[in-house]
Structure formats: C-alpha cells, structure tokens
Design a protein around this motif. Structure first.
Motif, PDB file in Angstrom:
ATOM      1  N   MET A  80      37.653  22.055  46.394  1.00  0.00           N
ATOM      2  CA  MET A  80      38.373  23.132  47.040  1.00  0.00           C
ATOM      3  C   MET A  80      37.482  23.735  48.125  1.00  0.00           C
ATOM      4  SD  MET A  80      39.752  26.790  45.519  1.00  0.00           S
ATOM      5  CE  MET A  80      40.449  26.034  44.106  1.00  0.00           C
ATOM      6  N   SER A  81      38.069  24.030  49.227  1.00  0.00           N
ATOM      7  CA  SER A  81      37.348  24.665  50.327  1.00  0.00           C
ATOM      8  C   SER A  81      36.850  26.042  49.907  1.00  0.00           C
ATOM      9  CB  SER A  81      38.284  24.815  51.528  1.00  0.00           C
ATOM     10  OG  SER A  81      37.808  25.791  52.420  1.00  0.00           O
ATOM     11  N   ARG A  82      35.615  26.355  50.296  1.00  0.00           N
ATOM     12  CA  ARG A  82      35.074  27.657  49.904  1.00  0.00           C
ATOM     13  C   ARG A  82      35.830  28.796  50.565  1.00  0.00           C
ATOM     14  NH1 ARG A  82      29.113  27.996  52.628  1.00  0.00           N
ATOM     15  NH2 ARG A  82      29.813  28.688  54.648  1.00  0.00           N
ATOM     16  N   TYR A  83      36.451  28.526  51.709  1.00  0.00           N
ATOM     17  CA  TYR A  83      37.206  29.577  52.390  1.00  0.00           C
ATOM     18  C   TYR A  83      38.601  29.758  51.788  1.00  0.00           C
ATOM     19  CZ  TYR A  83      33.316  29.335  55.531  1.00  0.00           C
ATOM     20  OH  TYR A  83      32.052  29.353  56.028  1.00  0.00           O
ATOM     21  N   LEU A  84      39.129  28.738  51.168  1.00  0.00           N
ATOM     22  CA  LEU A  84      40.384  28.862  50.432  1.00  0.00           C
ATOM     23  C   LEU A  84      40.139  29.518  49.077  1.00  0.00           C
ATOM     24  CD1 LEU A  84      43.397  28.277  50.077  1.00  0.00           C
ATOM     25  CD2 LEU A  84      42.783  26.004  49.262  1.00  0.00           C
ATOM     26  N   LEU A 126      41.731  33.070  46.704  1.00  0.00           N
ATOM     27  CA  LEU A 126      42.197  32.832  45.339  1.00  0.00           C
ATOM     28  C   LEU A 126      41.465  33.731  44.340  1.00  0.00           C
ATOM     29  CD1 LEU A 126      42.661  28.958  45.334  1.00  0.00           C
ATOM     30  CD2 LEU A 126      44.424  30.721  45.412  1.00  0.00           C
ATOM     31  N   PHE A 127      40.160  33.889  44.519  1.00  0.00           N
ATOM     32  CA  PHE A 127      39.408  34.795  43.644  1.00  0.00           C
ATOM     33  C   PHE A 127      39.893  36.235  43.823  1.00  0.00           C
ATOM     34  CE2 PHE A 127      36.416  31.383  42.858  1.00  0.00           C
ATOM     35  CZ  PHE A 127      35.949  31.676  41.584  1.00  0.00           C
ATOM     36  N   LEU A 128      40.162  36.623  45.066  1.00  0.00           N
ATOM     37  CA  LEU A 128      40.668  37.982  45.314  1.00  0.00           C
ATOM     38  C   LEU A 128      42.062  38.164  44.726  1.00  0.00           C
ATOM     39  CD1 LEU A 128      39.380  38.523  48.947  1.00  0.00           C
ATOM     40  CD2 LEU A 128      38.609  39.714  46.884  1.00  0.00           C
ATOM     41  N   LEU A 129      42.906  37.163  44.882  1.00  0.00           N
ATOM     42  CA  LEU A 129      44.243  37.229  44.295  1.00  0.00           C
ATOM     43  C   LEU A 129      44.162  37.344  42.782  1.00  0.00           C
ATOM     44  CD1 LEU A 129      47.316  37.077  44.720  1.00  0.00           C
ATOM     45  CD2 LEU A 129      47.115  34.593  44.486  1.00  0.00           C
ATOM     46  N   SER A 186      41.606  38.535  40.911  1.00  0.00           N
ATOM     47  CA  SER A 186      41.064  39.815  40.446  1.00  0.00           C
ATOM     48  C   SER A 186      41.937  40.988  40.859  1.00  0.00           C
ATOM     49  CB  SER A 186      39.623  39.997  40.919  1.00  0.00           C
ATOM     50  OG  SER A 186      39.547  40.011  42.320  1.00  0.00           O
ATOM     51  N   VAL A 187      42.282  41.094  42.128  1.00  0.00           N
ATOM     52  CA  VAL A 187      43.091  42.235  42.592  1.00  0.00           C
ATOM     53  C   VAL A 187      44.521  42.117  42.073  1.00  0.00           C
ATOM     54  CG1 VAL A 187      43.978  43.459  44.617  1.00  0.00           C
ATOM     55  CG2 VAL A 187      41.650  42.555  44.643  1.00  0.00           C
ATOM     56  N   GLY A 188      45.102  40.932  42.197  1.00  0.00           N
ATOM     57  CA  GLY A 188      46.469  40.729  41.725  1.00  0.00           C
ATOM     58  C   GLY A 188      46.587  40.881  40.223  1.00  0.00           C
ATOM     59  N   GLY A 189      45.603  40.335  39.507  1.00  0.00           N
ATOM     60  CA  GLY A 189      45.603  40.476  38.049  1.00  0.00           C
ATOM     61  C   GLY A 189      45.460  41.922  37.630  1.00  0.00           C
ATOM     62  N   GLY A 190      44.574  42.647  38.307  1.00  0.00           N
ATOM     63  CA  GLY A 190      44.398  44.063  38.005  1.00  0.00           C
ATOM     64  C   GLY A 190      45.660  44.858  38.281  1.00  0.00           C
ATOM     65  N   THR A 231      39.238  49.060  44.585  1.00  0.00           N
ATOM     66  CA  THR A 231      37.954  48.724  45.222  1.00  0.00           C
ATOM     67  C   THR A 231      37.121  47.823  44.319  1.00  0.00           C
ATOM     68  OG1 THR A 231      37.977  50.830  46.404  1.00  0.00           O
ATOM     69  CG2 THR A 231      35.846  49.704  46.210  1.00  0.00           C
ATOM     70  N   LEU A 232      37.046  48.169  43.039  1.00  0.00           N
ATOM     71  CA  LEU A 232      36.243  47.370  42.109  1.00  0.00           C
ATOM     72  C   LEU A 232      36.773  45.949  41.978  1.00  0.00           C
ATOM     73  CD1 LEU A 232      35.487  49.995  39.323  1.00  0.00           C
ATOM     74  CD2 LEU A 232      33.937  49.153  41.109  1.00  0.00           C
ATOM     75  N   TYR A 233      38.098  45.787  41.959  1.00  0.00           N
ATOM     76  CA  TYR A 233      38.653  44.443  41.839  1.00  0.00           C
ATOM     77  C   TYR A 233      38.319  43.582  43.060  1.00  0.00           C
ATOM     78  CZ  TYR A 233      41.140  45.469  37.522  1.00  0.00           C
ATOM     79  OH  TYR A 233      41.447  45.781  36.224  1.00  0.00           O
ATOM     80  N   ILE A 234      38.223  44.186  44.227  1.00  0.00           N
ATOM     81  CA  ILE A 234      37.780  43.433  45.408  1.00  0.00           C
ATOM     82  C   ILE A 234      36.334  42.980  45.221  1.00  0.00           C
ATOM     83  CG2 ILE A 234      37.222  43.625  47.872  1.00  0.00           C
ATOM     84  CD1 ILE A 234      39.704  45.535  48.060  1.00  0.00           C
ATOM     85  N   LEU A 235      35.468  43.893  44.785  1.00  0.00           N
ATOM     86  CA  LEU A 235      34.058  43.541  44.545  1.00  0.00           C
ATOM     87  C   LEU A 235      33.932  42.459  43.475  1.00  0.00           C
ATOM     88  CD1 LEU A 235      32.451  47.109  44.585  1.00  0.00           C
ATOM     89  CD2 LEU A 235      32.578  45.458  46.467  1.00  0.00           C
ATOM     90  N   ILE A 236      34.725  42.581  42.417  1.00  0.00           N
ATOM     91  CA  ILE A 236      34.709  41.590  41.337  1.00  0.00           C
ATOM     92  C   ILE A 236      35.127  40.221  41.868  1.00  0.00           C
ATOM     93  CG2 ILE A 236      35.885  40.898  39.192  1.00  0.00           C
ATOM     94  CD1 ILE A 236      36.052  43.989  38.574  1.00  0.00           C
ATOM     95  N   GLY A 237      36.179  40.182  42.677  1.00  0.00           N
ATOM     96  CA  GLY A 237      36.644  38.912  43.247  1.00  0.00           C
ATOM     97  C   GLY A 237      35.611  38.261  44.143  1.00  0.00           C
ATOM     98  N   VAL A 238      34.985  39.049  45.014  1.00  0.00           N
ATOM     99  CA  VAL A 238      33.962  38.505  45.912  1.00  0.00           C
ATOM    100  C   VAL A 238      32.767  37.996  45.109  1.00  0.00           C
ATOM    101  CG1 VAL A 238      32.339  39.064  47.769  1.00  0.00           C
ATOM    102  CG2 VAL A 238      34.698  39.879  47.893  1.00  0.00           C
ATOM    103  N   ALA A 239      32.342  38.757  44.105  1.00  0.00           N
ATOM    104  CA  ALA A 239      31.211  38.325  43.270  1.00  0.00           C
ATOM    105  C   ALA A 239      31.548  37.026  42.538  1.00  0.00           C
ATOM    106  CB  ALA A 239      30.834  39.426  42.280  1.00  0.00           C
ATOM    107  N   GLY A 240      32.750  36.933  42.011  1.00  0.00           N
ATOM    108  CA  GLY A 240      33.160  35.702  41.324  1.00  0.00           C
ATOM    109  C   GLY A 240      33.150  34.505  42.257  1.00  0.00           C
TER     110      GLY A 240
END
Length: 149
Positions: free
Chosen positions: A1-5, A9-12, A14-18, A52-61
């Motif tokens: 999977m492309s790192r930019y794709l 997906l990680f943001l979706l 974490s943020v979407g799940g939250g 805000t935290l879910y964005i940080l969590i997604g980026v970290a993941g």
C-alpha cells in the motif's frame, strides 16, 4: 500500500472510529444525573479535545506503520481497541468500575506505545503525549465518578 494512501486510511480509522463511537453511545441523561467532581469539564470540551487527539493518534499510527516498528504497531492497535471499548462500558453499560479498569489498561497501553516508539520513531511518541495526558485526566475523572456514585 502506498504510504500516502495509508495516511488517510489511518486518519479515517482513528477519527472516523472515534466519531462513530461518540455517536453510538448516549452520553446525556444518565451521565447528567451523576454526582461529578469539581474538576469535571463542561460537556462542550470533549468533542474538540477528542477530535484533535484522534488526528494525532492516526498520524502516530501511520508513522509507526511506515517505519515498520512491530511492537509499537501492536500497541497502537491495542490502545485503539481499549479506546473503542471504554465508551460502551462507561456510557451504555453504566459500569463505572469496569470502565475504570478499561481506562487504566488504556493508560498502560499508551505509556507502552510511547516507550516502544521513543527510540526509533520519536515523533510518534511525542504525538501520543497529549493523548497520555488526557487519558490520565480521564482516568482520574472516571475514578472520581466511580467513587462519588
């Protein structure tokens, strides 16, 4: 999977799940009636903080996935599972003691993630520090609510 794709997906996830968890649990009536400690924040604080935290969590993941840090990746998934488990236990089941156990496990998972990522993916570890501070505060709040009610 492309790192930019993968980042969206990680943001979706974490943020979407939250957001999905936030919309699926009723936080009004029962919670409003609980005796609250003096340090309980107003209700309007929770959505922007968690958003805000879910964005940080997604980026970290995404960053630990991209770096291939297996231990940190596993801990990222563990903290996400515990994060998703807490609201239904607390708000839907009204089990303050069980929720306290879940959130203390979440604290431990977040600390373990920070420790696992610190040496090789420090940015991810730093992204989790506000999350750790908030979850520690939420743990204290959960404990106080359990004690008072």
């Amino acid at each position: 999977m492309s790192r930019y794709l993968a980042l969206p997906l990680f943001l979706l996830l974490s943020v979407g799940g939250g957001a999905l968890i936030g919309l699926s649990v009723e936080t009004g009536g029962w919670y409003a009636e609980l005796a609250k400690p003096s340090f309980n924040p107003p209700d309007w604080v929770f959505a922007p903080v968690w958003g805000t935290l879910y964005i940080l969590i997604g980026v970290a993941g995404w960053r630990v996935w991209r770096a291939g840090i297996g231990t940190a990746q596993k801990l990222w998934w563990l903290q996400l599972a515990l994060n998703v488990a807490w609201p239904p236990v607390f708000f839907s089941a009204h089990m303050l003691g069980a929720a306290l156990i879940v959130i203390l496990a979440l604290d431990a998972a977040v600390v373990a993630f920070v420790a696992a990522a610190w040496r090789t993916e420090r940015v991810s570890a730093l992204l989790f520090l506000p999350y750790l501070a908030w979850v520690a505060y939420a743990s204290l709040l959960n404990a106080a609510l359990w004690w008072l009610n």
